[in-house]
Design a protein around this motif. Sequence first.
Motif, short mmCIF file in Angstrom:
data_model
loop_
_atom_site.label_atom_id
_atom_site.label_comp_id
_atom_site.label_asym_id
_atom_site.label_seq_id
_atom_site.Cartn_x
_atom_site.Cartn_y
_atom_site.Cartn_z
N UNK A 156 0.84 -1.20 0.00
CA UNK A 156 0.00 0.00 0.00
C UNK A 156 0.88 1.25 0.00
N UNK A 157 0.47 2.26 -0.75
CA UNK A 157 1.16 3.54 -0.76
C UNK A 157 0.47 4.46 0.26
N UNK A 158 1.17 4.87 1.32
CA UNK A 158 0.51 5.63 2.38
C UNK A 158 -0.11 6.94 1.91
N UNK A 159 0.58 7.67 1.04
CA UNK A 159 0.06 8.97 0.59
C UNK A 159 -1.22 8.77 -0.21
N UNK A 160 -1.24 7.75 -1.08
CA UNK A 160 -2.44 7.49 -1.87
C UNK A 160 -3.61 7.09 -0.98
N UNK A 161 -3.35 6.23 0.01
CA UNK A 161 -4.43 5.79 0.90
C UNK A 161 -4.96 6.93 1.75
N UNK A 162 -4.07 7.79 2.24
CA UNK A 162 -4.53 8.92 3.05
C UNK A 162 -5.27 9.95 2.20
N UNK A 163 -4.89 10.08 0.94
CA UNK A 163 -5.64 10.94 0.03
C UNK A 163 -7.04 10.40 -0.17
N UNK A 164 -7.15 9.08 -0.35
CA UNK A 164 -8.46 8.46 -0.47
C UNK A 164 -9.28 8.67 0.81
N UNK A 165 -8.63 8.57 1.97
CA UNK A 165 -9.33 8.79 3.23
C UNK A 165 -9.84 10.23 3.34
N UNK A 166 -9.02 11.19 2.89
CA UNK A 166 -9.46 12.60 2.92
C UNK A 166 -10.69 12.80 2.04
N UNK A 167 -10.73 12.11 0.92
CA UNK A 167 -11.89 12.21 0.02
C UNK A 167 -13.11 11.54 0.64
N UNK A 168 -12.92 10.40 1.30
CA UNK A 168 -14.03 9.75 2.00
C UNK A 168 -14.59 10.71 3.07
N UNK A 169 -13.70 11.35 3.81
CA UNK A 169 -14.15 12.28 4.85
C UNK A 169 -14.92 13.45 4.24
N UNK A 170 -14.40 13.98 3.13
CA UNK A 170 -15.06 15.11 2.48
C UNK A 170 -16.44 14.75 1.95
N UNK A 171 -16.66 13.49 1.61
CA UNK A 171 -17.97 13.05 1.11
C UNK A 171 -18.87 12.54 2.23
N UNK A 172 -18.41 12.67 3.49
CA UNK A 172 -19.26 12.31 4.62
C UNK A 172 -19.11 10.88 5.10
N UNK A 173 -18.13 10.16 4.60
CA UNK A 173 -17.96 8.76 4.99
C UNK A 173 -16.81 8.64 5.98
N UNK A 174 -17.02 9.21 7.17
CA UNK A 174 -15.97 9.22 8.18
C UNK A 174 -15.62 7.82 8.67
N UNK A 175 -16.58 6.89 8.62
CA UNK A 175 -16.32 5.54 9.10
C UNK A 175 -15.25 4.84 8.27
N UNK A 176 -15.17 5.15 6.98
CA UNK A 176 -14.11 4.59 6.13
C UNK A 176 -12.79 5.33 6.33
N UNK A 177 -12.86 6.62 6.60
CA UNK A 177 -11.65 7.43 6.71
C UNK A 177 -10.92 7.19 8.02
N UNK A 178 -11.66 7.05 9.12
CA UNK A 178 -11.05 7.01 10.46
C UNK A 178 -9.99 5.93 10.63
N UNK A 179 -10.25 4.66 10.27
CA UNK A 179 -9.21 3.63 10.50
C UNK A 179 -7.96 3.84 9.65
N UNK A 180 -8.11 4.44 8.48
CA UNK A 180 -6.93 4.71 7.64
C UNK A 180 -6.06 5.77 8.29
N UNK A 181 -6.68 6.88 8.72
CA UNK A 181 -5.91 7.93 9.39
C UNK A 181 -5.26 7.39 10.67
N UNK A 182 -5.97 6.58 11.42
CA UNK A 182 -5.42 6.04 12.67
C UNK A 182 -4.20 5.15 12.39
N UNK A 183 -4.34 4.28 11.41
CA UNK A 183 -3.25 3.37 11.08
C UNK A 183 -2.00 4.13 10.64
N UNK A 184 -2.18 5.10 9.75
CA UNK A 184 -1.00 5.76 9.20
C UNK A 184 -0.46 6.86 10.10
N UNK A 185 -1.24 7.32 11.07
CA UNK A 185 -0.68 8.21 12.08
C UNK A 185 0.42 7.48 12.85
#
Length: 289
Positions: A156-185
Motif C-alpha cells: 500500500x502507498x501511504x500517501x495514496x491511501x490517506x488521500x483516499x481517506x481525505x476524500x471519504x471524509x469530504x464526502x461524509x464517509x468518516x467511518x471509512x476514513x477514520x481507521x486509515x488515518x489512525x493506522x497511518x498516524x
Amino acid sequence: MGIRFGLLGPLRMERDGQALPVAGPKVRTLPAVLLTAPGEAVRVDALVDLLWDGAPPRTTLASLHNHVNRLRTALGPDGARLRSVPNGYLLAVEPDELDLHLDAAQAIYAEEGVEEGLAMVLLVRALSFLKDGRLGEGLAAARGSVELFRRAEGRDNPVALCTLARLHLATGDAALAEPVFRRYAEVFRRELPSVVPTTLTGLGASLAALGREQEALEALAEALSTAEALGDRSAAAVALHTTATVHACSGRTDAARDCWTRALALARRAGLAKVTDDSLDGLESLAAS
C-alpha cells in the motif's frame, strides 16, 4: 529556444537544445514528480514518499532541501522557477515548454502499461480534484491510484491511501476514513514525522464526525503540537480551524473563537486562502449568534 522539459521516455531538461546536467537519481526524480503538476504546489510529504519510497532517512527535510538546491543549480538561470511554497515546492513551466501534461501522461502510461507512472498521475489528479471540490472524480482517481501502486509496488502507498481517506471524509464517509488515518498516524510517527499533523487532523475530523468528540480533541491537540514543533504553520492553521469547528458544534464559543483567531493569523502568514476565509466565516458566525 529557451528551456524545455520532457517526460516522454526518460526525463529530459534542455536549454537551447543542450541537455542540462542533472546528477543522481533523487535529483532526477524530483523534477519528474514536480512536472506531473506543472506550476502547482506539490507537498513535501508527497515528495518525500515518492523520492524515498516510504522509507525516508533520518535527515529527510535536510536531504530534500539539498536535492532542491542541486536541481536549482542544474537549472542555472532558470533556477528561480523552482519555488518554495508553504509545505511544498512548485516548478513553474509554460505550456509550450513541457512535452507532456496530465491528460497525455495518463493516456501514454495507460497504453504502455506503466502502472507506477499512471498511479502517480492519478494521485496528483485526486489531490487536485479534492482541492477543487470535485469529490466524485477525486474518489475515482484516488481509488485507481491506490490499486495501481499496490500492483506496481506490492504494498500500500501511504500517501495514496490517506488521500483516499481525505476524500471519504469530504464526502461524509468518516467511518471509512477514520481507521486509515489512525493506522497511518502510527506509521508516520515512526517513519515520516512531517505528515503526522495532517494525518492526525484527518483523524480528529473523522472522530468528530462519528460523535467521538473527546478522542477528536485529543487527536487535534497532538496534530497542533506536532505542527508547532515542526514549524509547520499551514498544518497548525488547519488543525486549529478543525478544532474550532468541533468546539463550535458543541456550543463552546469562547474556545472556538480563540482557535479561529489563532488559525486566521497563521493562515494569513502561510498564504492559505481557504483556511483564512473559513476562519473568518467561523468568527462571523459566532459574532452573529
